[in-house]
Design a protein around this motif. Structure first.
Motif, PDB file in Angstrom:
ATOM      1  N   ARG A  63       0.833  -1.213   0.000  1.00  0.00           N
ATOM      2  CA  ARG A  63       0.000   0.000   0.000  1.00  0.00           C
ATOM      3  C   ARG A  63       0.859   1.251   0.000  1.00  0.00           C
ATOM      4  O   ARG A  63       0.564   2.216  -0.700  1.00  0.00           O
ATOM      5  N   TYR A  64       1.951   1.245   0.767  1.00  0.00           N
ATOM      6  CA  TYR A  64       2.855   2.399   0.844  1.00  0.00           C
ATOM      7  C   TYR A  64       3.444   2.700  -0.527  1.00  0.00           C
ATOM      8  O   TYR A  64       3.428   3.840  -0.979  1.00  0.00           O
ATOM      9  N   GLN A 115       2.302   1.782  -3.429  1.00  0.00           N
ATOM     10  CA  GLN A 115       1.247   2.194  -4.350  1.00  0.00           C
ATOM     11  C   GLN A 115       0.907   3.667  -4.159  1.00  0.00           C
ATOM     12  O   GLN A 115       0.681   4.390  -5.120  1.00  0.00           O
ATOM     13  N   ARG A 116       0.854   4.135  -2.890  1.00  0.00           N
ATOM     14  CA  ARG A 116       0.591   5.553  -2.624  1.00  0.00           C
ATOM     15  C   ARG A 116       1.720   6.417  -3.156  1.00  0.00           C
ATOM     16  O   ARG A 116       1.481   7.475  -3.733  1.00  0.00           O
ATOM     17  N   LYS A 117       2.968   5.956  -2.969  1.00  0.00           N
ATOM     18  CA  LYS A 117       4.108   6.706  -3.495  1.00  0.00           C
ATOM     19  C   LYS A 117       4.034   6.786  -5.013  1.00  0.00           C
ATOM     20  O   LYS A 117       4.277   7.847  -5.605  1.00  0.00           O
ATOM     21  N   ALA A 141       1.372   9.208  -6.046  1.00  0.00           N
ATOM     22  CA  ALA A 141       1.814  10.591  -5.821  1.00  0.00           C
ATOM     23  C   ALA A 141       2.782  11.032  -6.907  1.00  0.00           C
ATOM     24  O   ALA A 141       2.712  12.178  -7.376  1.00  0.00           O
TER      25      ALA A 141
END
Length: 112
Positions: A21-22, A24-26, A29
């Motif tokens: 998840r981390y 994917q968020r990066k 962004a």
């Protein structure tokens, strides 16, 4: 002993899901920043690929299709049991059962 082993694999799955998840968020962004500013994306983090591969390997060890779907929803997508139940159209108790059954299978498989 058995509870410690289940806890260990549960934490490992949660860590792998958190990393996924981390990253994917990066990635999201970077894509937003790139589209807004017109600059090229940064190099992809090599840890992203490794986390995704590890998560897939763990999920592939689960022989139950419903178990894989539940584990993916709970750990990779970060959904609650209620949200996963609604998406999969099963009861929350069913989600809990598949989670318990899948974790037990992973524990037995990886405990060789």
């Amino acid at each position: 002993m058995e509870e410690n082993t289940i806890g260990y694999y549960r934490r490992e799955l949660e860590r792998a899901a958190w990393r996924e998840r981390y990253y994917q968020r990066k990635k999201a962004a970077r894509e937003i920043a790139w589209s807004d500013s017109g600059r090229e994306n940064e190099q992809a983090d090599p840890g992203e690929f490794e986390a995704e591969c590890a998560m897939r390997e763990y999920l592939e060890l689960i022989p139950f299709d419903n178990g894989r779907k539940v584990m993916r929803a709970l750990y990779a997508e970060g959904k609650t049991e209620a949200a996963a139940a609604a998406e999969l159209r099963i009861s929350q108790q069913g989600v809990s059962k598949w989670k318990r059954k899948s974790l037990e299978h992973l524990r037995r498989t990886l405990d060789l």
